[in-house]
Design a protein around this motif. Structure first.
Motif, mmCIF file in Angstrom:
data_model
loop_
_atom_site.group_PDB
_atom_site.id
_atom_site.type_symbol
_atom_site.label_atom_id
_atom_site.label_comp_id
_atom_site.label_asym_id
_atom_site.label_seq_id
_atom_site.Cartn_x
_atom_site.Cartn_y
_atom_site.Cartn_z
ATOM 1 N N ASN A 227 0.751 -1.214 0.184
ATOM 2 C CA ASN A 227 0.016 -0.069 0.108
ATOM 3 C C ASN A 227 1.001 1.205 -0.040
ATOM 4 O O ASN A 227 2.292 1.475 0.566
ATOM 5 N N ALA A 228 0.590 2.023 -0.693
ATOM 6 C CA ALA A 228 1.377 3.715 -0.932
ATOM 7 C C ALA A 228 0.484 4.105 -1.323
ATOM 8 O O ALA A 228 0.548 5.816 -2.156
ATOM 9 N N HIS A 229 -0.736 4.876 0.191
ATOM 10 C CA HIS A 229 -1.993 5.611 -0.816
ATOM 11 C C HIS A 229 -1.409 7.276 -0.436
ATOM 12 O O HIS A 229 -1.683 8.117 -1.594
ATOM 13 N N PHE A 230 -0.315 7.382 0.721
ATOM 14 C CA PHE A 230 -0.625 9.213 0.556
ATOM 15 C C PHE A 230 1.630 9.192 0.386
ATOM 16 O O PHE A 230 1.401 10.119 0.023
ATOM 17 N N GLY A 231 1.779 7.659 -0.308
ATOM 18 C CA GLY A 231 3.760 8.564 -1.105
ATOM 19 C C GLY A 231 4.229 7.141 -1.209
ATOM 20 O O GLY A 231 4.289 6.477 -0.318
ATOM 21 N N ALA A 246 5.656 14.043 2.765
ATOM 22 C CA ALA A 246 5.379 14.548 1.514
ATOM 23 C C ALA A 246 6.969 13.183 1.237
ATOM 24 O O ALA A 246 6.626 13.109 0.171
ATOM 25 N N ASP A 247 7.673 13.652 1.054
ATOM 26 C CA ASP A 247 8.924 12.828 0.729
ATOM 27 C C ASP A 247 9.082 11.280 1.431
ATOM 28 O O ASP A 247 9.740 11.092 1.579
ATOM 29 N N GLY A 248 8.539 11.165 2.213
ATOM 30 C CA GLY A 248 8.322 9.764 2.665
ATOM 31 C C GLY A 248 7.472 8.572 2.075
ATOM 32 O O GLY A 248 6.475 9.141 0.908
ATOM 33 N N TRP A 249 7.364 7.588 2.976
ATOM 34 C CA TRP A 249 6.100 6.542 2.467
ATOM 35 C C TRP A 249 4.790 6.892 3.617
ATOM 36 O O TRP A 249 5.023 6.205 4.525
ATOM 37 N N GLU A 250 3.733 6.534 3.054
ATOM 38 C CA GLU A 250 2.668 6.527 4.315
ATOM 39 C C GLU A 250 1.674 5.815 3.297
ATOM 40 O O GLU A 250 1.440 6.029 2.275
ATOM 41 N N THR A 251 1.077 4.829 4.592
ATOM 42 C CA THR A 251 -0.004 3.740 3.395
ATOM 43 C C THR A 251 -1.153 4.453 4.387
ATOM 44 O O THR A 251 -1.498 5.047 5.117
ATOM 45 N N ALA A 252 -2.214 4.293 3.638
ATOM 46 C CA ALA A 252 -4.043 4.092 4.583
ATOM 47 C C ALA A 252 -3.754 3.555 5.607
ATOM 48 O O ALA A 252 -2.979 2.989 6.338
ATOM 49 N N ARG A 253 -4.833 4.236 6.623
ATOM 50 C CA ARG A 253 -5.358 3.879 7.826
ATOM 51 C C ARG A 253 -6.176 1.647 7.498
ATOM 52 O O ARG A 253 -6.655 2.040 6.838
ATOM 53 N N ARG A 254 -5.193 0.968 8.326
ATOM 54 C CA ARG A 254 -6.126 -0.006 7.971
ATOM 55 C C ARG A 254 -7.294 -0.787 8.280
ATOM 56 O O ARG A 254 -7.096 -0.431 9.952
ATOM 57 N N LEU A 255 -8.676 -1.460 7.926
ATOM 58 C CA LEU A 255 -9.343 -1.223 8.418
ATOM 59 C C LEU A 255 -9.810 -2.202 9.464
ATOM 60 O O LEU A 255 -10.667 -2.611 10.397
ATOM 61 N N ASP A 256 -8.214 -3.135 9.618
ATOM 62 C CA ASP A 256 -8.498 -4.421 10.157
ATOM 63 C C ASP A 256 -7.800 -3.794 11.920
ATOM 64 O O ASP A 256 -7.177 -5.095 12.146
ATOM 65 N N ARG A 257 -7.749 -2.948 12.732
ATOM 66 C CA ARG A 257 -7.015 -2.594 13.786
ATOM 67 C C ARG A 257 -8.170 -2.366 15.050
ATOM 68 O O ARG A 257 -8.902 -2.833 14.529
ATOM 69 N N PRO A 258 -7.014 -3.129 15.628
ATOM 70 C CA PRO A 258 -8.163 -3.339 16.920
ATOM 71 C C PRO A 258 -8.910 -1.620 17.367
ATOM 72 O O PRO A 258 -8.602 -0.924 16.498
ATOM 73 N N GLU A 272 1.682 -3.881 6.576
ATOM 74 C CA GLU A 272 2.106 -3.274 5.593
ATOM 75 C C GLU A 272 3.249 -3.604 5.181
ATOM 76 O O GLU A 272 4.506 -3.311 5.963
ATOM 77 N N TRP A 273 3.998 -3.622 4.246
ATOM 78 C CA TRP A 273 5.005 -4.250 3.897
ATOM 79 C C TRP A 273 5.571 -3.398 2.467
ATOM 80 O O TRP A 273 5.233 -2.918 1.249
ATOM 81 N N ALA A 274 6.828 -3.315 2.272
ATOM 82 C CA ALA A 274 7.844 -3.170 0.925
ATOM 83 C C ALA A 274 8.925 -3.694 1.043
ATOM 84 O O ALA A 274 9.562 -3.535 1.836
ATOM 85 N N VAL A 275 8.552 -4.354 -0.432
ATOM 86 C CA VAL A 275 10.439 -4.676 -0.806
ATOM 87 C C VAL A 275 11.526 -3.755 -1.753
ATOM 88 O O VAL A 275 11.089 -3.099 -2.675
ATOM 89 N N VAL A 397 1.825 0.484 -10.946
ATOM 90 C CA VAL A 397 0.035 0.476 -9.736
ATOM 91 C C VAL A 397 -1.014 1.661 -10.187
ATOM 92 O O VAL A 397 -0.901 1.655 -11.331
ATOM 93 N N THR A 398 -1.377 1.402 -9.298
ATOM 94 C CA THR A 398 -3.085 1.394 -9.704
ATOM 95 C C THR A 398 -3.110 3.560 -8.991
ATOM 96 O O THR A 398 -2.019 3.715 -8.270
ATOM 97 N N ALA A 399 -4.506 3.238 -9.642
ATOM 98 C CA ALA A 399 -4.400 5.225 -9.306
ATOM 99 C C ALA A 399 -4.059 5.294 -7.622
ATOM 100 O O ALA A 399 -4.590 4.536 -6.739
ATOM 101 N N GLY A 400 -3.213 6.119 -6.950
ATOM 102 C CA GLY A 400 -3.203 6.496 -5.450
ATOM 103 C C GLY A 400 -2.400 5.288 -5.162
ATOM 104 O O GLY A 400 -2.314 5.016 -3.828
ATOM 105 N N PHE A 401 -1.723 5.088 -6.025
ATOM 106 C CA PHE A 401 -0.124 4.054 -5.485
ATOM 107 C C PHE A 401 -0.633 2.937 -4.239
ATOM 108 O O PHE A 401 -0.337 2.688 -3.648
ATOM 109 N N ARG A 402 -1.630 2.432 -4.743
ATOM 110 C CA ARG A 402 -2.753 1.859 -3.667
ATOM 111 C C ARG A 402 -1.953 0.275 -3.227
ATOM 112 O O ARG A 402 -1.983 -0.619 -2.774
ATOM 113 N N GLU A 403 -1.230 -0.452 -4.977
ATOM 114 C CA GLU A 403 -1.174 -1.538 -4.519
ATOM 115 C C GLU A 403 -0.336 -2.353 -5.488
ATOM 116 O O GLU A 403 0.040 -1.201 -6.344
#
Length: 405
Positions: A227-231, A246-258, A272-275, A397-403
């Protein structure tokens, strides 16, 4: 207001557009010289963001344009500019982008290149961003020290398409293994990005001094992410320290968090992960995780793993979205609690120089962002990387760098 002309169907860009833009202002690229900057300065060529169009925006000199626009030529010669790349490296291709230049684009372009060692670059006075001006005789004299007329030609004089949305990108693949540090862009009576991987001479330097093996400056690259929703994850292996969130990597909030959190390490089902492909196979001895600027949205924790893959294995993993069997990964950093807005310097679990890896996988839990990742260590003599003439493995990547695909 940011209106734009009618959109058209855009063709799929070539693979090299997924590589690093060596000329971007984001990595330190800068314009050393331009013959003319009457309507819009050459510095616009190096912007990290896509060109914008403001339908009703005008300056005292004419229409506001988010590109480089010279006055109409009325004297002998042609217009050109010289760019010093932020990262020296091999160039796999150019994107000459004429977006929104519909009746005033440069009809033709050519591109030259040269390589100067850092300690042998002629001193060129720093230029100011300006409009409604042409280069002075003093600036012409200073830039003549580079002898750019004699530089190697990477793109011969070629016609350009006008800047309608369906055809504004003019792509030019480059088949060169040489390292380049400067570019000369010639336009003939226009905007360009030059994405490509950085290259390092691994035989140079102190063999006892650890190097950042993942930085884009040496050729490291993200080859997959969840996931790369914001960067984009490539941001965190960028050059220097981040200047803003904005110079970093930021994901969207996961909906499965406690719904309710407990003390200690946050235990959640998702992450979330990146290789990242290392610039050179090597042993990682130190890991830096910097969450600078991420004060209320840093990850709770992270871990880092590595493995060794051949070129074919890596390509297979990209197609499989990195669903790699767990036993192949070697732990470099166990699950570690992170603090917001702080640089974490951590020792790797591989102090003995024997656990060579080619890609590294950063996992953050459950989500969030960071500004930089540094994987410092020593390059290995074992080299399983793909040959330089083969383009970097594609990932779309799809729009928004989602996956990644």
């Amino acid at each position: 207001m940011a209106d734009s002309p009618r959109e058209g169907k855009v063709a799929r860009p070539p693979d090299f557009t997924q590589l690093i833009d060596l000329a971007s202002e984001f990595v330190g690229g800068k314009v050393l010289f331009a013959t003319d900057d009457f309507f819009a300065p050459a510095e616009n060529l190096l912007k990290r963001d896509k060109p914008r169009f403001k339908e009703y925006a005008y300056t005292e000199f004419g229409k506001w344009m988010d590109g480089w626009q010279t006055r109409r030529k009325r004297i002998p010669g042609h217009d050109w500019c010289v760019v010093q790349l932020g990262i020296q490296g091999a160039i796999r291709g150019f994107d000459v982008d004429t977006s929104y230049f519909m009746g005033d684009h440069a009809p033709r372009v050519s591109i030259q290149a040269a390589n100067f060692e850092e300690d042998k670059q002629p001193e060129i006075p720093q230029r100011e961003v300006r409009t409604a001006t042409a280069a002075t005789p003093e600036e012409f004299e200073a830039i003549s020290e580079l002898k750019s007329n004699d530089w190697s030609c990477l793109v011969p004089m070629t016609e350009l398409k006008p800047g309608n949305p369906a055809s504004s990108h003019n792509y030019f693949p480059v088949n060169s293994q040489q390292r380049w540090s400067h570019i000369r862009l010639n336009i003939f009576p226009g905007k360009y990005d030059g994405p490509s991987p950085g290259i390092r001479d691994w035989t140079a330097g102190n063999p006892k001094e650890p190097l950042d093996l993942v930085t884009i400056a040496y050729g490291g690259a993200c080859v997959g992410f969840s996931n790369a929703h914001f960067g984009h994850p490539n941001n965190i292996i960028g050059v220097g320290t981040a200047k803003l969130m904005a110079d970093g990597w930021e994901t969207a909030r996961r909906l499965d968090r406690p719904l309710i959190l407990e003390d200690g390490i946050l235990l959640v089902p998702g992450c979330e992960w990146a290789v990242f492909r290392l610039a050179h196979p090597g042993v990682i001895t130190q890991i830096e995780i910097d969450t600078k600027y991420f004060k209320g949205n840093s990850p709770d924790s992270c871990k880092v793993d590595g493995c060794i893959l051949t070129m074919q294995e890596e390509e297979d993993m990209v197609r499989q979205k990195w669903d790699l069997q767990g036993h192949k990964w070697k732990p470099l950093l166990l699950v570690t609690k992170l603090k917001p807005d702080e640089r974490h310097v951590l020792d790797s679990l591989t102090p003995e120089l024997q656990d060579v890896i080619t890609p590294a996988k950063l996992t953050i839990t459950p989500d969030g962002g960071m500004s930089r990742l540094r994987l410092k260590g020593f390059p290995s003599s074992i080299c399983l990387l793909r040959p330089l003439e083969k383009p970097m493995m594609r990932f779309s990547v799809t729009a928004g760098f989602r996956e990644n695909l």
